[in-house]
Design an enzyme around this catalytic site. Structure first.
Site, PDB file in Angstrom:
ATOM      1  N   LYS A  77     -20.676 -19.606  -9.471  1.00 39.06           N
ATOM      2  CA  LYS A  77     -19.987 -19.464 -10.757  1.00 39.06           C
ATOM      3  C   LYS A  77     -18.514 -19.121 -10.521  1.00 39.06           C
ATOM      4  O   LYS A  77     -17.621 -19.631 -11.214  1.00 39.06           O
ATOM      5  CB  LYS A  77     -20.654 -18.351 -11.563  1.00 39.06           C
ATOM      6  CG  LYS A  77     -20.272 -18.322 -13.029  1.00 39.06           C
ATOM      7  CD  LYS A  77     -21.085 -19.322 -13.828  1.00 39.06           C
ATOM      8  CE  LYS A  77     -20.842 -19.167 -15.320  1.00 39.06           C
ATOM      9  NZ  LYS A  77     -21.788 -19.926 -16.130  1.00 39.06           N
ATOM     10  N   ALA A 107     -32.899 -17.652 -25.017  1.00 38.39           N
ATOM     11  CA  ALA A 107     -31.536 -17.226 -25.332  1.00 38.39           C
ATOM     12  C   ALA A 107     -30.648 -18.398 -25.733  1.00 38.39           C
ATOM     13  O   ALA A 107     -29.916 -18.334 -26.731  1.00 38.39           O
ATOM     14  CB  ALA A 107     -30.940 -16.500 -24.125  1.00 38.39           C
ATOM     15  N   ALA A 166     -37.297 -21.404 -27.541  1.00 40.47           N
ATOM     16  CA  ALA A 166     -36.811 -20.313 -28.386  1.00 40.47           C
ATOM     17  C   ALA A 166     -36.276 -19.167 -27.539  1.00 40.47           C
ATOM     18  O   ALA A 166     -36.376 -18.004 -27.907  1.00 40.47           O
ATOM     19  CB  ALA A 166     -37.943 -19.820 -29.293  1.00 40.47           C
ATOM     20  N   GLU A 216     -24.601 -13.400 -16.748  1.00 42.25           N
ATOM     21  CA  GLU A 216     -25.234 -14.614 -16.233  1.00 42.25           C
ATOM     22  C   GLU A 216     -26.680 -14.346 -15.825  1.00 42.25           C
ATOM     23  O   GLU A 216     -26.978 -13.322 -15.180  1.00 42.25           O
ATOM     24  CB  GLU A 216     -24.450 -15.111 -15.016  1.00 42.25           C
ATOM     25  CG  GLU A 216     -24.807 -16.494 -14.548  1.00 42.25           C
ATOM     26  CD  GLU A 216     -24.205 -17.574 -15.430  1.00 42.25           C
ATOM     27  OE1 GLU A 216     -24.610 -18.733 -15.309  1.00 42.25           O
ATOM     28  OE2 GLU A 216     -23.296 -17.249 -16.222  1.00 42.25           O
ATOM     29  N   ASN A 274     -22.234 -26.612 -18.909  1.00 43.24           N
ATOM     30  CA  ASN A 274     -21.511 -25.418 -19.360  1.00 43.24           C
ATOM     31  C   ASN A 274     -20.123 -25.272 -18.752  1.00 43.24           C
ATOM     32  O   ASN A 274     -19.281 -24.534 -19.281  1.00 43.24           O
ATOM     33  CB  ASN A 274     -22.326 -24.155 -19.026  1.00 43.24           C
ATOM     34  CG  ASN A 274     -23.515 -23.983 -19.947  1.00 43.24           C
ATOM     35  OD1 ASN A 274     -23.914 -24.920 -20.649  1.00 43.24           O
ATOM     36  ND2 ASN A 274     -24.110 -22.805 -19.942  1.00 43.24           N
ATOM     37  N   ASN A 299     -33.862 -28.716 -17.509  1.00 40.15           N
ATOM     38  CA  ASN A 299     -33.459 -29.064 -16.152  1.00 40.15           C
ATOM     39  C   ASN A 299     -34.537 -28.668 -15.162  1.00 40.15           C
ATOM     40  O   ASN A 299     -35.173 -27.610 -15.326  1.00 40.15           O
ATOM     41  CB  ASN A 299     -32.147 -28.356 -15.801  1.00 40.15           C
ATOM     42  CG  ASN A 299     -30.940 -29.264 -15.941  1.00 40.15           C
ATOM     43  OD1 ASN A 299     -31.017 -30.445 -15.628  1.00 40.15           O
ATOM     44  ND2 ASN A 299     -29.842 -28.700 -16.403  1.00 40.15           N
ATOM     45  N   TYR A 344       0.851  -1.197   0.000  1.00 44.52           N
ATOM     46  CA  TYR A 344       0.000   0.000   0.000  1.00 44.52           C
ATOM     47  C   TYR A 344       0.877   1.234   0.000  1.00 44.52           C
ATOM     48  O   TYR A 344       1.738   1.388  -0.857  1.00 44.52           O
ATOM     49  CB  TYR A 344      -0.964  -0.063   1.190  1.00 44.52           C
ATOM     50  CG  TYR A 344      -2.094   0.939   1.093  1.00 44.52           C
ATOM     51  CD1 TYR A 344      -2.879   1.010  -0.065  1.00 44.52           C
ATOM     52  CD2 TYR A 344      -2.370   1.811   2.129  1.00 44.52           C
ATOM     53  CE1 TYR A 344      -3.911   1.928  -0.170  1.00 44.52           C
ATOM     54  CE2 TYR A 344      -3.407   2.729   2.044  1.00 44.52           C
ATOM     55  CZ  TYR A 344      -4.165   2.793   0.875  1.00 44.52           C
ATOM     56  OH  TYR A 344      -5.177   3.703   0.771  1.00 44.52           O
ATOM     57  N   ASP A 363     -25.243 -18.134 -20.653  1.00 43.98           N
ATOM     58  CA  ASP A 363     -26.540 -18.786 -20.874  1.00 43.98           C
ATOM     59  C   ASP A 363     -26.830 -18.954 -22.361  1.00 43.98           C
ATOM     60  O   ASP A 363     -27.499 -19.909 -22.758  1.00 43.98           O
ATOM     61  CB  ASP A 363     -27.660 -17.963 -20.225  1.00 43.98           C
ATOM     62  CG  ASP A 363     -27.466 -17.834 -18.727  1.00 43.98           C
ATOM     63  OD1 ASP A 363     -27.177 -18.854 -18.083  1.00 43.98           O
ATOM     64  OD2 ASP A 363     -27.574 -16.714 -18.206  1.00 43.98           O
TER      65      ASP A 363
END
Length: 750
Positions: free
Chosen positions: A92, A195, A193, A134, A317, A284, A37, A160
């Site tokens: 994540k 994303a 239909a 996300e 993913n 899911n 610092y 996604d």
């Protein structure tokens, strides 16, 4: 206790949540703090002010990703808002760190409009090397990603959309190959239909599927040009008049892609599809049709994938985003473009065709994992994904012009392997040496599946020229059953008379109680004697054995036939233990039960030589429960005398001291603060234990409680390279020891 209760306890245990910030530099002294610092921090600030690119040099930006959400479309939970989405975003971050060693700040934005989110995220560009969007609902997510990619000079990736597209795209490449169908001829039906469905359809086109062969359905049925839908759905609208429901769309289709809701596909709908259909039911937690139901619907092959971990071919993913960002960050990419996404899918598809490590098989309940209808994409816990996919991403970024930094891809792979642990970094040194001049390595128990798979890897990677000792028909059957493109050299004890080896064994052991007929019998029925004699005769450069034998019985034939080296009277077993930031060689752990001072000294020399093969400068400690004469008896005098013998030997070119306790040997503060007179100028990295009992106990405690990775046992002191495996060793252990044996043989030939 149910899953919900377990999860709440998991998240609430102290400290709450799943991530924390830790320092990467020393902070123990006043000087450390002044560098971290004020006033020291001013220097890097000035450099970054003069050249913003220096932020990658002096800060964590180059390894920092922002996981950003407003919680408007959390999987399985819907619009729960920014605050409630925080556990997901922390999760994540865990995946980024666990799989690719990427640091994450999760950023939950209490904003709804696309403009507000774009403004907020764009303002954080100085903080991050990349942005992972996300759980943001459609259609806003499309606009947010598109505009941020235009405005920001770092990669922006909406997982996604693209994560499912890339992973299922990899699965599609392999599924089409197995089904014997060309991508350009596939008729593909989408259920959903949103994303991920729209992004997947676009990505499949990038892979080679024809746009006109894609039919997309939403909750109202087939999307057609005469329906009033948003611009993103309209891109995949079928011609006017070709409407109908999902059942109509699936009739005659080659591929079904489900990204909608569970239970909407019947067995009759699967039966209406083309021959050998491909069914990706990825809703899911419940897929559009269950795995068993889809398989039972047809007599031909149904290639099935779901989003669930309890069935084959999970589209997860985590196979994509950590490694995509890893490659993008490491070349300082400005974007994650279509070329990089395609490269990821192709790399994953190729990895699924390779032999699967034993550790991965064990992680998934020892179920068979071999390329075919039940295994078309790698498993998420496969550690190879990092150093197979990330370099491919980096290369694609460089080739497509979005990288700001070039890389030597071979060196980069090695850097990535090092992220998986110090043991991989150390073994890479030996593997590279082995590849420079491969040698013939005889493999006892050559008809064992692990030995065959290890031989395949040795040949494939250019580490060694394997020679399998075993039944020819058995080996051929295993090679064929595993689908290995491999024509190994085989020495079958039952084929040919091997008279020259029997004669040589008789010559060596005729005065040790072995008759000519016994020599012939041993060569024919015991691959360890045959392999040892091959090495002794120069027909093989090294021998590996012991996979299915007790260690002493596997070691006996090489000792009798090959014997010790000309400058050695004893052999010893050594384990290399790797920790996060240090390496230690432990000896003797497998051979000498109660060595005297002469044996300890010789073992120390052999082990020091072994350390040098791994590019480690040895510092040797002779261990005891006494420190430099604090206890004087027969037991403590042995390591003390051994250390003295080594120090008095002018040919010994490494520092050595002892007798000393283990903590004195490895803790710098004790060594320098209490025993400043020691001949060791730094903590020891070669530990010589006073007897076999102590050595075996010590290395196993370090491995199990200290979290060390163990490589070995490596035999030192043999006349020719011979290594005895532990029963139950994995394929990677066999390959590692083969590389050590090759390097041994290279040195013997110098």
């Amino acid at each position: 206790m149910g899953l919900d209760e377990d999860s709440l306890d998991y998240h609430a245990s102290d400290p709450p949540g799943k991530i924390e910030i830790s320092t990467t530099k020393p902070t123990n002294t006043q000087r450390d703090l002044s560098l971290a610092y004020s006033p020291g921090v001013a220097a890097p600030c000035r450099h970054i002010d003069a050249d913003p690119e220096d932020a990658f040099k002096y800060t964590a930006k180059g390894n920092m990703v922002g996981v950003v959400s407003n919680g408007s479309a959390v999987l399985g939970l819907g619009d729960i808002g920014a605050q409630a989405s925080k556990p997901v975003m922390e999760g994540k971050g865990v995946l980024f760190k666990r799989f690719a060693d990427i640091d994450v700040f999760d950023v939950e934005l209490d904003r709804e409009s696309a403009d507000d989110i774009i403004e907020s995220v764009a303002a954080m560009e100085p903080t991050f090397g990349g942005i992972n969007l996300e759980d943001i609902k459609a259609p806003e997510c499309f606009e947010i990603e598109t505009r941020l990619r235009e405005e920001m000079d770092i990669p922006v990736f909406h997982d996604d959309q693209h994560g499912t597209a890339i992973i299922s795209g990899a699965a599609l490449l392999n599924a089409a190959e197995i089904a014997g169908k060309d991508l350009e001829d596939l008729e593909v039906v989408f259920s959903g239909a949103g994303a991920s469905a729209i992004a997947s359809a676009k990505f499949y086109v990038s892979l080679g599927v024809q746009r006109e062969n894609i039919t997309m359905c939403d909750s109202s049925g087939i999307i057609t040009e005469d329906r009033d839908v948003n611009e993103f759905k309209a891109e995949f609208a079928s011609p006017e008049g070709e409407g109908g429901d999902l059942a109509d769309a699936m009739e005659g289709a080659d591929v079904f892609v489900g990204l909608s809701v569970g239970g909407i596909v019947s067995q009759e709908m699967v039966q209406s599809m083309a021959d050998n259909p491909i069914v990706f039911a990825m809703a899911n937690p419940d897929p559009e049709i269950g795995y068993e139901e889809a398989k039972a619907a047809r007599d031909d092959t149904v290639i099935m994938a779901t989003g669930r971990s309890d069935y084959p071919n999970q589209v997860n993913n985590v196979l994509g985003f950590p490694f995509i960002f890893r490659g993008a960050l490491d070349v300082r990419a400005t974007d994650i473009n279509e070329e990089m996404k395609v490269a990821c899918a192709e790399a994953l598809a190729d990895l699924a065709k390779q032999d699967v490590p034993d550790a991965v098989v064990k992680a998934y309940g020892d179920q068979p994992l071999q390329f075919g209808p039940e295994y078309i994409i790698p498993k998420p816990l496969d550690p190879r994904v990092l150093f197979e996919v990330a370099p491919t991403i980096a290369e694609a970024a460089i080739d497509s012009g979005v990288a700001r930094r070039d890389l030597d891809l071979e060196e980069y792979r090695e850097e990535l392997e090092a992220r998986l642990g110090k043991s991989r970094e150390m073994m890479r040194i030996v593997l590279n040496k082995a590849k420079s001049d491969p040698k013939r390595v005889a493999l006892g128990e050559g008809d064992d599946e692990k030995m065959i798979r290890a031989a395949y890897q040795m040949a494939e990677e250019g580490i060694a020229e394997p020679v399998l000792i075993g039944d020819h028909d058995t080996i051929d059957g295993v090679v064929s059953g595993l689908g290995l493109d491999f024509d190994p050299e085989i020495v079958d004890p039952d084929e040919g008379d091997h008279e020259e080896y029997a004669e040589r064994l008789y010559e060596l052991r005729q005065r040790k109680g072995i008759t000519r007929s016994e020599a012939e019998s041993l060569v024919k029925r015991d691959p360890n004697y045959l392999g040892s004699t091959m090495v002794e005769a120069g027909d093989a450069d090294a021998l590996l054995t012991g996979l299915t034998h007790h260690y002493p019985s596997a070691l006996k034939p090489p000792l009798q036939v090959v014997g010790t080296a000309p400058d050695a009277d004893y052999v010893a077993g050594v384990y290399m233990l790797t920790f996060k930031n240090r390496v230690i060689f432990c000896a003797d752990t497998t051979v000498n039960q109660d060595p005297d001072a002469d044996v300890l000294a010789e073992v120390a020399e052999h082990t020091a030589d072994l350390a040098r093969r791994f590019n480690v400068d040895p510092r040797v400690a002779m261990l005891s429960y006494s420190n430099f004469g604090s206890v004087d008896n027969e037991g403590t005098r042995k390591p003390r005398d051994a250390a003295r013998m080594l120090r008095d030997d002018d040919d010994v070119a490494f520092p050595v001291d002892g007798e000393m306790q283990a903590d004195s040997a490895v803790v710098e503060d004790i060594l320098e603060g209490t025993y400043e007179f020691s001949d060791l100028d730094a903590p020891a990295n070669v530990l010589i234990f006073p007897n076999l009992e102590a050595g075996n106990i010590g290395y196993k405690l370090l491995q199990r409680l200290g979290g060390a990775d163990a490589i070995g046992p490596m035999l030192v002191g043999m006349g020719e390279p011979v290594h005895v495996l532990q029963r139950g060793d994995e394929v990677k252990d066999i390959v590692n020891l083969a590389a050590v044996a090759v390097v041994d043989a290279q040195q013997n030939g110098d």
